[in-house]
Design a protein around this motif. Structure first.
Motif, PDB file in Angstrom:
ATOM      1  N   ALA A  53       0.770  -1.138   0.054  1.00  0.00           N
ATOM      2  CA  ALA A  53      -0.125  -0.024  -0.087  1.00  0.00           C
ATOM      3  C   ALA A  53       0.787   1.189   0.011  1.00  0.00           C
ATOM      4  N   PHE A  54       0.929   2.287  -1.086  1.00  0.00           N
ATOM      5  CA  PHE A  54       1.776   3.079  -1.185  1.00  0.00           C
ATOM      6  C   PHE A  54       1.001   4.469  -0.999  1.00  0.00           C
ATOM      7  N   VAL A  55       1.628   5.360  -0.112  1.00  0.00           N
ATOM      8  CA  VAL A  55       0.794   6.380   0.238  1.00  0.00           C
ATOM      9  C   VAL A  55       1.853   7.713  -0.044  1.00  0.00           C
ATOM     10  N   GLN A  56       1.412   8.515  -1.018  1.00  0.00           N
ATOM     11  CA  GLN A  56       2.229   9.588  -1.194  1.00  0.00           C
ATOM     12  C   GLN A  56       1.977  11.059  -0.330  1.00  0.00           C
ATOM     13  N   LEU A  57       2.890  11.175   0.705  1.00  0.00           N
ATOM     14  CA  LEU A  57       2.628  12.304   1.487  1.00  0.00           C
ATOM     15  C   LEU A  57       2.914  13.594   0.687  1.00  0.00           C
ATOM     16  N   PRO A  58       2.270  14.660   1.291  1.00  0.00           N
ATOM     17  CA  PRO A  58       2.604  16.157   0.555  1.00  0.00           C
ATOM     18  C   PRO A  58       4.030  16.050   0.205  1.00  0.00           C
ATOM     19  N   PRO A  59       4.511  16.158  -1.071  1.00  0.00           N
ATOM     20  CA  PRO A  59       5.861  16.116  -1.468  1.00  0.00           C
ATOM     21  C   PRO A  59       6.787  17.160  -1.077  1.00  0.00           C
ATOM     22  N   VAL A  60       8.134  16.813  -0.932  1.00  0.00           N
ATOM     23  CA  VAL A  60       9.066  17.929  -0.582  1.00  0.00           C
ATOM     24  C   VAL A  60      10.193  17.484  -1.432  1.00  0.00           C
ATOM     25  N   ARG A  61      11.340  18.356  -1.731  1.00  0.00           N
ATOM     26  CA  ARG A  61      12.464  17.893  -2.150  1.00  0.00           C
ATOM     27  C   ARG A  61      13.852  19.119  -1.751  1.00  0.00           C
ATOM     28  N   ALA A  62      14.895  18.872  -1.715  1.00  0.00           N
ATOM     29  CA  ALA A  62      16.039  19.643  -1.599  1.00  0.00           C
ATOM     30  C   ALA A  62      16.195  20.663  -2.875  1.00  0.00           C
ATOM     31  N   ARG A  63      16.418  21.785  -2.689  1.00  0.00           N
ATOM     32  CA  ARG A  63      16.530  22.729  -3.507  1.00  0.00           C
ATOM     33  C   ARG A  63      17.779  22.444  -4.378  1.00  0.00           C
ATOM     34  N   ASP A  64      18.790  22.077  -3.740  1.00  0.00           N
ATOM     35  CA  ASP A  64      20.159  21.900  -4.423  1.00  0.00           C
ATOM     36  C   ASP A  64      20.958  20.696  -3.370  1.00  0.00           C
TER      37      ASP A  64
END
Length: 397
Positions: A53-64
C-alpha cells in the motif's frame, strides 16, 4: 493475522532512499506481511507497487545538493502550513493502519529536518497499549552533522525510541563507524543486514555476452555501460565519458552505452545524443539495467548505494566516480572501500577528465573479474524481512 509494517521514507535529491525501501517493502509483502509505504519525496510515476500500500505524502525535495532548503512541487520553500499537513497525514496513516512494526528510513541518524513529524510519530507509537516494534533503516554510510549537540540528539533519540537500527551493509566491508565514529555508543542497537541488492539479481555469468555486445578485447564481451543513477546529478560524468572512450585503450573498440536518469536536466539526453560519436549510444535509464550489467564489459558510474550494490551483485568490473559536491562524503567512502577490497577503480570527482577516466577504464578492463568471495553480503532485503517477521513472531509469543 498478517503482521502490519509501516515504513516512512523521504528522498530529497536522488531516489535511492525510496528504491531501498521499495525493495524491503516488496520482500516483506512477499512473505505475507501487510505493508504501507509512506513516501515524502517527489512523486515517481510508472512503478507497480504490487501488494504494498503506497501512500504519497505532501511532497518535498531539496533545492540543491547542499540540502539547506526544502521546496514543494512548485519550487517554493515549505512553511508552517505544509508541515502541519504532513504531520497530520503521517498521524492519520499510523492510526488507520495500526502497525505491528514502524520503520523510519535514515531517521534518527539523518533527516533531522523531518523531526517535526517523526518525533510526534514516535511518541504516538510509544503511547499505544501494544507498542509496535520500532526500527530505523540506514544505509552503510552516514553523513552526520559536525555540531556535537546535534549528534547528541541523534544518539538520544535512538536510545529513547528505537528497538534496533538496521544497517543495510556489511561490517566486514564498510563498518558504520567509518562514517559515524560515535556509532559505538549505540552498538547494542545495531544490526547489520547485508546490502539490499535488487530482486532477482543473479551473479555475473562467465560467458554470456550482453545483447548487441562484442567480443575481442582480450576475451572481454559486451559494452561499456555509463550511468549516473536516478538523481539530478551526474551530467558531468556522462559528458566526460563521450570524450574518454577514445582514450581508453582497448575499451575504445567496444560499444559504449550512456544512460540518463529520470531527473536529469531536460536537455541533457538530446545534447548527449547530438554529441555522441559512432559506437556510442545514449538512452534513458532502463528498468532492466541490472540485467544489462551482467553481460557488460565494464560499468562506469557514480557510487550511490543502489548502483554499487547492482554492480556488486552482477560481479562487474567497475570504475566509480563518487559524487562529492557540497562536501558530500557518502559516495567517496563507499568508492574507497570498493577500491580497497579490489572491487572497483576510483576516480575522484575533482580529478575527473577524459584522460583520467579513459586511463581508469583501460586499467580496470585489463584486470580479471573479482571472485565472488571478495564481495560483501548482498541478500539484505531477504535477511531484513526474515529478521523483522521472526522478531515479531517472538513478540507475539
Amino acid at each position: 493475522m498478517a503482521d502490519r509494517i509501516l515504513i516512512h521514507v523521504q528522498h530529497l535529491l536522488g531516489i535511492g532512499h525510496l528504491r531501498r525501501m521499495q525493495r524491503l517493502a516488496r520482500s516483506l509483502a512477499a512473505r505475507g506481511a501487510r505493508v504501507m509505504l509512506l513516501s515524502g519525496g517527489m512523486p515517481e510515476s510508472g512503478h507497480d507497487h504490487g501488494a504494498v500500500a503506497f501512500v504519497q505524502l505532501p511532497p518535498v525535495r531539496a533545492r540543491d545538493a547542499t540540502f539547506a532548503e526544502l521546496v514543494d512541487m512548485q519550487g517554493q520553500p515549505v512553511g508552517a502550513a505544509w508541515r502541519a499537513a504532513r504531520q497530520a497525514a503521517v498521524r492519520e496513516c499510523f492510526e488507520r493502519f495500526a502497525p505491528d512494526c514502524l520503520i523510519t528510513e535514515l531517521f534518527p541518524l539523518g533527516r533531522r529536518k523531518f523531526a517535526f513529524e517523526l518525533l510526534p510519530l514516535l511518541e504516538q507509537a510509544h503511547k499505544r497499549q501494544q507498542r509496535p516494534l520500532i526500527l530505523a533503516s540506514v544505509r552503510d554510510v552516514l553523513v552526520p552533522p559536525t555540531d556535537p549537540a546535534r549528534i547528541a540528539d541523534m544518539l538520544g533519540w535512538a536510545a529513547r525510541y528505537y528497538d534496533r537500527i538496521l544497517v543495510h551493509g556489511d561490517a566486514r566491508f564498510l563498518p558504520l563507524e567509518t562514517s559515524f565514529p560515535q556509532a559505538w555508543k549505540i552498538s547494542r542497537l545495531l544490526h547489520y543486514t547485508g546490502y539490499l541488492a535488487g530482486e532477482g539479481v543473479a551473479p555475473r555469468p562467465e560467458t554470456v555476452p550482453e545483447e548487441g555486445g562484442t567480443q575481442g578485447v582480450q576475451g572481454v564481451q559486451g559494452a561499456v555501460l555509463v550511468s549516473a543513477g536516478g538523481g539530478a546529478v551526474g551530467a558531468r560524468l556522462l559528458r566526460t565519458a563521450l570524450h574518454a572512450r577514445g582514450l581508453s585503450g582497448p575499451a575504445a573498440a567496444l560499444p559504449w552505452r550512456l544512460f540518463v536518469g529520470p531527473h536529469a536536466a531536460r536537455d541533457l539526453l538530446p545534447d548527449l545524443r547530438a554529441a555522441a560519436p559512432a559506437g556510442v549510444t545514449v538512452e534513458p535509464n532502463r528498468p532492466d539495467f541490472p540485467a544489462l550489467l551482467r553481460g557488460a564489459a565494464l560499468s562506469i558510474s557514480q557510487a550511490g548505494y543502489n548502483t554499487v550494490t547492482e554492480i556488486f551483485a552482477a560481479r562487474q568490473r567497475a570504475v566509480l566516480v563518487p559524487f562529492s559536491e557540497a562536501r558530500e562524503s557518502e559516495q567517496t567512502l563507499r568508492a574507497a572501500a570498493a577500491a580497497r577490497h579490489g572491487l572497483a577503480a576510483c576516480v575522484a570527482e575533482d580529478r575527473l577528465s577524459a584522460e583520467t577516466l579513459g586511463w581508469a577504464v583501460a586499467d580496470a578492463l585489463a584486470k580479471p573479474v573479482p571472485p565472488a568471495q571478495d564481495y560483501p553480503a548482498l541478500s539484505g532485503a531477504d535477511q531484513t524481512a526474515d529478521w523483522i517477521l521472526q522478531t515479531l513472531a517472538g513478540r507475539h509469543g
